[in-house]
Design a protein around this motif. Structure first.
Motif, PDB file in Angstrom:
ATOM      1  N   PRO A   1      24.835 -10.935 -41.052  1.00 15.26           N
ATOM      2  CA  PRO A   1      25.509  -9.137 -40.469  1.00 15.26           C
ATOM      3  C   PRO A   1      25.214  -9.582 -39.520  1.00 15.26           C
ATOM      4  O   PRO A   1      25.042 -10.619 -38.361  1.00 15.26           O
ATOM      5  CB  PRO A   1      24.366  -8.782 -41.398  1.00 15.26           C
ATOM      6  N   VAL A   2      25.970  -8.258 -38.767  1.00 14.95           N
ATOM      7  CA  VAL A   2      25.933  -8.187 -37.181  1.00 14.95           C
ATOM      8  C   VAL A   2      24.919  -7.619 -37.227  1.00 14.95           C
ATOM      9  O   VAL A   2      24.210  -6.560 -37.771  1.00 14.95           O
ATOM     10  CB  VAL A   2      26.561  -7.274 -37.125  1.00 14.95           C
ATOM     11  N   GLY A   3      23.807  -7.619 -35.595  1.00 17.35           N
ATOM     12  CA  GLY A   3      22.290  -7.811 -35.740  1.00 17.35           C
ATOM     13  C   GLY A   3      22.975  -5.833 -34.276  1.00 17.35           C
ATOM     14  O   GLY A   3      23.598  -5.646 -33.967  1.00 17.35           O
ATOM     15  N   ALA A   4      22.374  -4.927 -35.859  1.00 18.83           N
ATOM     16  CA  ALA A   4      22.720  -3.207 -34.635  1.00 18.83           C
ATOM     17  C   ALA A   4      21.976  -3.441 -33.457  1.00 18.83           C
ATOM     18  O   ALA A   4      23.081  -2.693 -32.515  1.00 18.83           O
ATOM     19  CB  ALA A   4      22.271  -2.013 -35.643  1.00 18.83           C
ATOM     20  N   GLY A   5      20.959  -4.101 -33.129  1.00 18.57           N
ATOM     21  CA  GLY A   5      20.123  -3.970 -31.723  1.00 18.57           C
ATOM     22  C   GLY A   5      20.810  -4.851 -30.863  1.00 18.57           C
ATOM     23  O   GLY A   5      20.586  -4.640 -30.126  1.00 18.57           O
ATOM     24  N   MET A   6      21.912  -5.536 -31.008  1.00 17.85           N
ATOM     25  CA  MET A   6      22.936  -6.344 -30.067  1.00 17.85           C
ATOM     26  C   MET A   6      23.279  -5.822 -29.692  1.00 17.85           C
ATOM     27  O   MET A   6      24.435  -6.286 -28.870  1.00 17.85           O
ATOM     28  CB  MET A   6      21.835  -8.057 -30.663  1.00 17.85           C
ATOM     29  N   VAL A   7      24.222  -4.772 -30.397  1.00 15.77           N
ATOM     30  CA  VAL A   7      25.305  -4.447 -30.105  1.00 15.77           C
ATOM     31  C   VAL A   7      25.407  -3.655 -28.711  1.00 15.77           C
ATOM     32  O   VAL A   7      25.234  -2.907 -29.174  1.00 15.77           O
ATOM     33  CB  VAL A   7      25.618  -3.894 -31.044  1.00 15.77           C
ATOM     34  N   GLN A   8      25.894  -3.389 -27.801  1.00 14.00           N
ATOM     35  CA  GLN A   8      26.767  -2.967 -26.658  1.00 14.00           C
ATOM     36  C   GLN A   8      27.858  -2.629 -26.465  1.00 14.00           C
ATOM     37  O   GLN A   8      28.620  -2.871 -26.457  1.00 14.00           O
ATOM     38  CB  GLN A   8      25.880  -3.755 -25.693  1.00 14.00           C
ATOM     39  N   GLU A   9      27.920  -1.306 -25.431  1.00 16.64           N
ATOM     40  CA  GLU A   9      29.177  -0.989 -24.830  1.00 16.64           C
ATOM     41  C   GLU A   9      29.311  -1.249 -23.669  1.00 16.64           C
ATOM     42  O   GLU A   9      28.806  -1.903 -22.986  1.00 16.64           O
ATOM     43  CB  GLU A   9      29.142   0.667 -24.832  1.00 16.64           C
ATOM     44  N   LEU A  10      30.824  -2.403 -24.097  1.00 19.68           N
ATOM     45  CA  LEU A  10      30.990  -2.862 -22.444  1.00 19.68           C
ATOM     46  C   LEU A  10      32.326  -3.444 -22.290  1.00 19.68           C
ATOM     47  O   LEU A  10      33.515  -2.725 -23.226  1.00 19.68           O
ATOM     48  CB  LEU A  10      30.307  -4.672 -23.015  1.00 19.68           C
ATOM     49  N   SER A  11      33.209  -3.875 -21.569  1.00 17.39           N
ATOM     50  CA  SER A  11      34.302  -3.756 -20.815  1.00 17.39           C
ATOM     51  C   SER A  11      34.904  -5.109 -21.549  1.00 17.39           C
ATOM     52  O   SER A  11      34.492  -5.872 -21.780  1.00 17.39           O
ATOM     53  CB  SER A  11      34.507  -3.342 -19.443  1.00 17.39           C
ATOM     54  N   LEU A  12      36.245  -5.077 -22.716  1.00 15.33           N
ATOM     55  CA  LEU A  12      36.648  -5.899 -23.075  1.00 15.33           C
ATOM     56  C   LEU A  12      37.864  -6.668 -21.744  1.00 15.33           C
ATOM     57  O   LEU A  12      37.878  -7.692 -21.802  1.00 15.33           O
ATOM     58  CB  LEU A  12      36.967  -6.193 -24.503  1.00 15.33           C
ATOM     59  N   THR A  13      37.564  -5.505 -21.200  1.00 12.98           N
ATOM     60  CA  THR A  13      38.641  -6.144 -20.232  1.00 12.98           C
ATOM     61  C   THR A  13      38.605  -7.230 -18.851  1.00 12.98           C
ATOM     62  O   THR A  13      38.575  -8.205 -18.713  1.00 12.98           O
ATOM     63  CB  THR A  13      39.284  -5.147 -18.915  1.00 12.98           C
ATOM     64  N   HIS A  14      36.481  -7.181 -18.847  1.00  8.44           N
ATOM     65  CA  HIS A  14      36.156  -7.978 -18.122  1.00  8.44           C
ATOM     66  C   HIS A  14      35.684  -9.424 -19.231  1.00  8.44           C
ATOM     67  O   HIS A  14      36.038 -10.196 -18.677  1.00  8.44           O
ATOM     68  CB  HIS A  14      34.257  -7.456 -17.988  1.00  8.44           C
ATOM     69  N   VAL A  15      35.376  -9.252 -20.181  1.00 11.58           N
ATOM     70  CA  VAL A  15      35.289 -10.095 -20.856  1.00 11.58           C
ATOM     71  C   VAL A  15      36.609 -11.530 -21.150  1.00 11.58           C
ATOM     72  O   VAL A  15      36.592 -12.581 -20.982  1.00 11.58           O
ATOM     73  CB  VAL A  15      35.310 -10.228 -22.288  1.00 11.58           C
ATOM     74  N   VAL A  16      37.681 -10.556 -21.205  1.00  8.41           N
ATOM     75  CA  VAL A  16      38.604 -11.441 -21.088  1.00  8.41           C
ATOM     76  C   VAL A  16      39.224 -12.295 -19.811  1.00  8.41           C
ATOM     77  O   VAL A  16      39.699 -12.946 -19.636  1.00  8.41           O
ATOM     78  CB  VAL A  16      40.355 -10.509 -21.497  1.00  8.41           C
ATOM     79  N   GLU A  17      38.836 -11.191 -18.707  1.00  8.22           N
ATOM     80  CA  GLU A  17      39.458 -11.473 -17.271  1.00  8.22           C
ATOM     81  C   GLU A  17      38.403 -12.636 -16.809  1.00  8.22           C
ATOM     82  O   GLU A  17      38.625 -14.173 -16.726  1.00  8.22           O
ATOM     83  CB  GLU A  17      38.833 -10.393 -16.439  1.00  8.22           C
ATOM     84  N   ASP A  18      37.414 -12.883 -17.278  1.00  7.00           N
ATOM     85  CA  ASP A  18      36.608 -13.950 -17.162  1.00  7.00           C
ATOM     86  C   ASP A  18      36.712 -15.070 -17.632  1.00  7.00           C
ATOM     87  O   ASP A  18      36.278 -16.245 -16.995  1.00  7.00           O
ATOM     88  CB  ASP A  18      34.567 -13.776 -17.584  1.00  7.00           C
ATOM     89  N   LEU A  19      36.821 -14.804 -19.101  1.00  7.02           N
ATOM     90  CA  LEU A  19      37.585 -16.140 -19.789  1.00  7.02           C
ATOM     91  C   LEU A  19      38.422 -17.072 -19.563  1.00  7.02           C
ATOM     92  O   LEU A  19      38.656 -17.844 -18.819  1.00  7.02           O
ATOM     93  CB  LEU A  19      37.422 -15.562 -20.956  1.00  7.02           C
ATOM     94  N   LEU A  20      39.838 -15.650 -18.529  1.00  8.16           N
ATOM     95  CA  LEU A  20      40.828 -16.678 -18.101  1.00  8.16           C
ATOM     96  C   LEU A  20      40.515 -17.601 -17.287  1.00  8.16           C
ATOM     97  O   LEU A  20      41.281 -18.465 -16.412  1.00  8.16           O
ATOM     98  CB  LEU A  20      41.900 -15.043 -18.023  1.00  8.16           C
ATOM     99  N   LEU A  21      40.010 -16.668 -16.110  1.00 13.46           N
ATOM    100  CA  LEU A  21      38.642 -17.329 -14.689  1.00 13.46           C
ATOM    101  C   LEU A  21      38.494 -18.712 -15.220  1.00 13.46           C
ATOM    102  O   LEU A  21      39.087 -20.241 -14.597  1.00 13.46           O
ATOM    103  CB  LEU A  21      38.256 -16.758 -14.133  1.00 13.46           C
ATOM    104  N   SER A  22      37.861 -19.172 -16.205  1.00 17.44           N
ATOM    105  CA  SER A  22      37.356 -20.286 -16.662  1.00 17.44           C
ATOM    106  C   SER A  22      38.802 -20.964 -17.687  1.00 17.44           C
ATOM    107  O   SER A  22      38.767 -22.528 -18.056  1.00 17.44           O
ATOM    108  CB  SER A  22      36.374 -20.257 -17.950  1.00 17.44           C
TER     109      SER A  22
END
Length: 205
Positions: free
Chosen positions: A29-50
């Motif tokens: 199950p997905v932990g509801a307490g751990m879910v947060q609003e975030l920028s998927l764009t930033h996630v992708v950008e940081d990953l591309l840098l790596s």
């Protein structure tokens, strides 16, 4: 030489165990307490840098078109989804090939497209590639390493958010994977959005 072989095999076993653990968590199950609003764009950008060293060492070109997109989820799970798709694109791309990553709002969803110029996916394998431990013909040839868990984990994570991960038809050589996820603030089963006016971010290779 023997020590090197044993060491390499130990690392492969470690990666397989880690992948199995991730798959086990993905099915939970997905932990509801751990879910947060975030920028998927930033996630992708940081990953591309790596990925810059891998792209450089394989003489691969990267083309991106990233719109600012916000969703609700877990940063580590979202990174894993994107990481598995990019990892596949790098592994299967020929030298001097181009990998294209697009992120945009489309049909009331956040849509991430990852395309490569590799061998693509045989029509008979279109659904099998998402099965646990399944490795396609290109991997079974021995030229491509992998546990066969990456796409299975990615799809489980995407489904846990009420999204979808599918292989798209591509007229040119290569594979095209599309992830759809509900936008932030919208119900996972029926996303509704108003497009963010932040504009498009261009990231040439």
């Amino acid at each position: 030489e023997i020590v090197q072989i044993v060491g390499d095999n130990s690392l492969r076993l470690q990666r397989l165990i880690e992948d199995l653990l991730r798959f086990s968590l993905a099915e939970g199950p997905v932990g509801a307490g751990m879910v947060q609003e975030l920028s998927l764009t930033h996630v992708v950008e940081d990953l591309l840098l790596s990925y810059k060293p891998s792209l450089r060492s394989n003489a691969l070109h990267l083309e991106t078109r990233l719109e600012e997109v916000r969703i609700r989820g877990h940063a580590d799970r979202l990174r894993t989804i994107c990481d598995n798709l990019l990892s596949n694109a790098v592994k299967f791309s020929p030298q001097n090939g181009t990998i294209r990553v697009d992120l945009q709002v489309q049909d009331e969803d956040a849509v991430l497209d990852v395309q490569d110029e590799g061998p693509g996916v045989d029509p008979d394998e279109r659904e099998k590639i998402f099965d646990i431990l399944y490795r396609g013909e290109a991997s079974d040839s021995g030229k491509i390493e992998g546990s066969g868990l990456g796409l299975a984990i990615a799809r489980e994570y995407v489904l846990s958010y009420g999204g979808s991960l599918e292989l798209q038809d591509k007229k040119t050589p290569g594979a095209w994977f599309r992830v759809r996820l509900p936008l932030a603030g919208q119900d996972a089963s029926h996303a509704h959005h108003s497009a963010d006016a932040d504009g498009m971010r261009q990231h040439p290779s």
